[in-house]
Enzyme design. Structure first.
Site, short mmCIF file in Angstrom:
data_model
loop_
_atom_site.label_atom_id
_atom_site.label_comp_id
_atom_site.label_asym_id
_atom_site.label_seq_id
_atom_site.Cartn_x
_atom_site.Cartn_y
_atom_site.Cartn_z
CG ASP A 676 -1.84 1.20 1.24
OD1 ASP A 676 -2.66 1.35 0.32
OD2 ASP A 676 -1.73 2.02 2.19
CE LYS A 680 -1.83 5.08 1.15
NZ LYS A 680 -2.03 5.13 2.61
#
Length: 816
Positions: A676, A680
């Site tokens: 994750d 980003k």
């Protein structure tokens, strides 16, 4: 004296006729004359009966019986019992006359325009006679006037032209000798030989105008079923409203371009005699309506209305042999005139290389063949191309005399259309600056009308149409914010955000007029089964202006439709990272699609939830700054875990506690594996201009080797507990150095890495707590002291707030 006219919808039923009589009562002392159309739908029935009889279909007899029954029931409902017998006898006599004519058509299998006119005349003859008797029965001194006795026309059956000199004299003579209130048949006249004629569409309005002109009436009132001349067709533009005043020429232009309330022929006698026309609503008699006259005081409106013509074809005649050649236009339009083809719009390039014009689609092929016959030599020698025909087109027109006093009107029109992705194929504007017309695709006409209506009549307010996919925590929070902020946005920011489509993984629902935000999910549950292709297809087919697709899922399948959506001029707002962290080519193609189509692709919440990270980075770059490096803590989950984790605690218990409090994904490994965070930082790197793929990022996976693979979450926690000592040692070593553990993403020198490290008390990450995120942007301008962006980086509410802010940002963009 006033002339009043009531249309078919106003007298469709006996109760409506009684309402009309109530409307008439205040006028009676001033001796008005009243014109009536046939009962609603009767003219169409008469035409159908004629066609059936001509075809030898005895169904016309059934229709005739139903027609007679309808009129007899009206007599019985409207007239007192003691007066009914003679009226019923007259109605039956008239219907018998109609039956004889239809029987003749049936026998000889011929129905000339003259015969059809005679058949159509029965509608007004029956209605005006019955209503005249009903008015008399109400105690009003009135009498029936068959307009054929005073309205003289030529023999152009179906669209007979008025002999105004004779007609005016006959009307004046009649009224000088008949002092009772005249109840007049609309739509019909007669030739000098006594043949019955009809005077074209909206003929009853025209009849009223003819009487108004002949009698020098003070006002002509047209009573219909709408509140007057509207700013646009209310069936296509829900926010259309009544225009209080307009001039004859404005009304004429609007009626020419499809406004059905009044027709140009109606205005000619009134305009010549400077008689004001008042459009009133029989169903709302207290409403002021629209006043049409030579002068208008509505100077605050740049335009008075927006109208359209559907089912248009655009023909393009072009060729190098046309340039500088005298007589080409003359031959072209003479050819069309011979074929009795009406040209609605003309546009010609100043180079004289081409002429394009719009006509009704029904005659497009005939026009093409006729032109190519006329110019066969030029086409053969290639001085001219074959005629190109574009079908499925429509014309949208803005009309208003004030345009000439307001520079920039055309700019506003075409800017609004372009911003909504409505392509303009041809443009026409007269030197009077009364009308600007544009040819667009038929599928775009409703969007074009709404966009222009917003631009000119609601320029202080915009409606944003949201299609929401994903009704989980973020979606629910977003709807709650929309509910709470709706009034404030409308009142203070002139922005209405309405949800017109909503879906989750199971159900979907569409409501083009908008759903109540607080009930949207509940209503969706009763919708149809969710199919993503159908959802996107329906959204595209609705073709609503200012549409925004909001993806509050984490689904990669949904992102596969992004490019199609952007290419269809629909903006996208999403917290879903899958699209921008997929392949570089996909990221670039989405950015390009948004740029080419002039729409927005906003994903501020991809990084840092509601924190202004991506926008800030974009502002720095667009103003000429460049990124040197980025350091960031981008996982609220992992920051909560490592802010909480202290020496002496068991790492597995801290992770379990974070899951219990809702900070982690259902499977905490989806947080601990670092992917994750990788997505980003990849997005930030790409926004900074680097051409990286996901596999270019070095990621430290915090999930131990033996905890990976398929296993239940409970089993994962058991395995993780076996590694508590490893993590406790990391925490102890950091504490010994007076440092804290942080899971950090670092972009430097064009390379990106993610790892668990420790920072000392002087580092900005040291004081980070809870689920906060922090981003350090080191740029040419912010070099010695990096820009710090810090705040909550996770949570449904802050993410929804960021999504909502992006929606409002697009709404404000549409408002400009």
């Amino acid at each position: 004296m006033k002339i009043l006219k009531f249309g078919g919808s106003s007298v469709s039923k006996p109760e409506r006729i009684r309402a009309v009589i109530d409307i008439l009562k205040p006028y009676i002392p001033n001796q008005p004359a009243i014109v009536f159309s046939a009962f609603g739908g009767v003219t169409d029935v008469l035409i159908n009966m004629a066609h059936a009889a001509l075809a030898g279909n005895q169904e016309y007899k059934t229709q005739l019986q139903q027609l007679e029954t309808r009129h007899l029931e009206a007599v019985r409902d409207l007239i007192g019992v003691h007066q009914q017998s003679g009226i019923i006898a007259q109605v039956k006599f008239t219907c018998n006359e109609l039956e004889d004519v239809l029987h003749g058509v049936y026998l000889v299998k011929e129905c000339t325009p003259r015969t059809l006119d005679y058949i159509m005349s029965f509608g007004e003859r029956l209605s005006a006679y019955i209503i005249a008797e009903a008015i008399k029965d109400a105690g009003i001194d009135a009498e029936f006037l068959d307009a054929r006795t005073v309205v003289r026309t030529d023999r152009n059956f179906g669209y007979a032209r008025i002999d105004f000199e004779t007609t005016n004299n006959l009307i004046q003579q009649h009224f000088s000798s008949h002092k009772k209130i005249q109840v007049i048949t609309g739509f019909i006249g007669s030739t000098p030989a006594g043949e019955t004629t009809t005077i074209g569409r909206s003929g009853s309005d025209y009849t009223a105008a003819i009487f108004a002109g002949a009698l020098k009436a003070s006002t002509l009132e047209i009573w219909t079923d709408v509140d007057g001349m509207m700013t646009a067709d209310p069936r296509k533009v829900k926010k259309a409203f009544t225009v209080k005043e307009m001039t004859y020429v404005e009304a004429m232009e609007l009626s020419h371009f499809g406004a059905k309330v009044i027709f140009p022929a109606t205005m000619q006698p009134a305009m010549v005699n400077q008689i004001p026309i008042l459009i009133k609503n029989t169903f709302n008699p207290g409403f002021a309506g629209t006043r049409i006259s030579s002068q208008s005081t509505s100077r605050n409106l740049i335009i008075k209305g927006i109208s359209s013509v559907d089912k248009i074809s655009l023909l393009n005649v072009q060729g190098s042999g046309m340039m500088g050649v005298v007589g080409v236009s003359s031959r072209l339009f003479a050819t069309l005139a011979k074929e009795n083809i009406n040209v609605i719009l003309i546009s010609q390039a100043s180079s004289e290389h081409s002429i394009c014009f719009a006509i009704e689609s029904a005659v497009a092929l005939r026009a093409k063949e006729a032109i190519e016959r006329e110019f066969q030599f030029e086409i053969h020698t290639r001085a001219m191309d074959v005629v190109k025909v574009e079908t499925d087109m429509a014309i949208v027109a803005i009309v208003g005399e004030n345009m000439k006093h307001n520079p920039g009107t055309s700019g506003r029109m075409f800017s609004a259309l372009g911003r909504s992705g409505v392509n303009v194929n041809a443009i026409a504007q007269g030197s009077s600056e009364l009308n600007i017309s544009a040819v667009v695709h038929q599928q775009d006409i409703t969007k074009a009308l709404n966009v222009l209506h917003e631009a000119f009549f609601l320029s202080d307010r915009k409606v944003v149409n949201v299609f929401l996919v994903g009704t989980g925590l973020i979606g629910k929070s977003l709807l709650a914010m929309m509910t709470k902020q709706y009034q404030q946005l409308a009142a203070n920011h002139h922005l209405e955000v309405q949800v017109v489509g909503i879906a989750n993984s199971k159900k979907m629902l569409f409501a083009p007029d908008g759903l109540p935000h607080q009930q949207a999910i509940e209503l969706m549950e009763a919708g149809e089964p969710m199919n993503l292709n159908t959802f996107v297809g329906t959204m595209l087919s609705l073709n609503l202006s200012n549409s925004i697709f909001v993806d509050c899922t984490s689904s990669e399948e949904v992102t596969e439709h992004y490019e199609t959506i952007l290419s269809s001029n629909i903006s996208i707002v999403t917290p879903n990272k899958k699209a921008n962290s997929g392949t570089l080519s996909k990221y670039q193609s989405l950015k390009k699609a948004a740029q080419v189509r002039g729409v927005k692709f906003l994903y501020e919440t991809n990084v840092g939830a509601g924190l202004p990270v991506i926008n800030t980075l974009g502002d720095l770059l667009i103003s000429g700054d460049s990124v040197i490096g980025i350091e960031a803590v981008l996982s609220g989950t992992l920051n909560y875990i490592f802010s909480t984790f202290q020496p002496g605690q068991k790492f597995s218990e801290v992770v379990k506690d974070a899951k219990a409090k809702g900070y982690t994904e259902p499977d905490p490994r989806d947080d601990l594996n670092g992917m994750d965070v990788a997505r980003k930082i990849l997005i930030l790197a790409r926004e900074a201009g680097l051409t990286l793929e996901l596999n270019d990022i070095k990621v430290e996976n915090l999930v131990p080797e033996d905890c990976r693979g398929e296993m239940p979450v409970e089993k994962f926690f058991e395995q993780l507990a076996m590694h508590n000592a490893y993590f406790e040692k990391l925490a102890h070593d950091a504490a010994t150095r007076n440092e804290k553990l942080r899971y950090m993403a670092v972009l430097k020198g064009g390379k990106t890495s993610i790892k668990l490290g420790s920072v000392n008390a002087q580092h900005p990450f040291y004081s980070l707590s809870g689920s906060d995120n922090i981003i350090l942007l080191t740029t040419e301008r912010y070099n010695e002291r990096p820009m710090v962006i810090r705040g909550p980086g996770a949570g449904a509410e802050v993410t929804a707030a960021g999504v909502f802010a992006d929606i409002i940002r697009i709404g404000n963009y549409a408002n400009n």
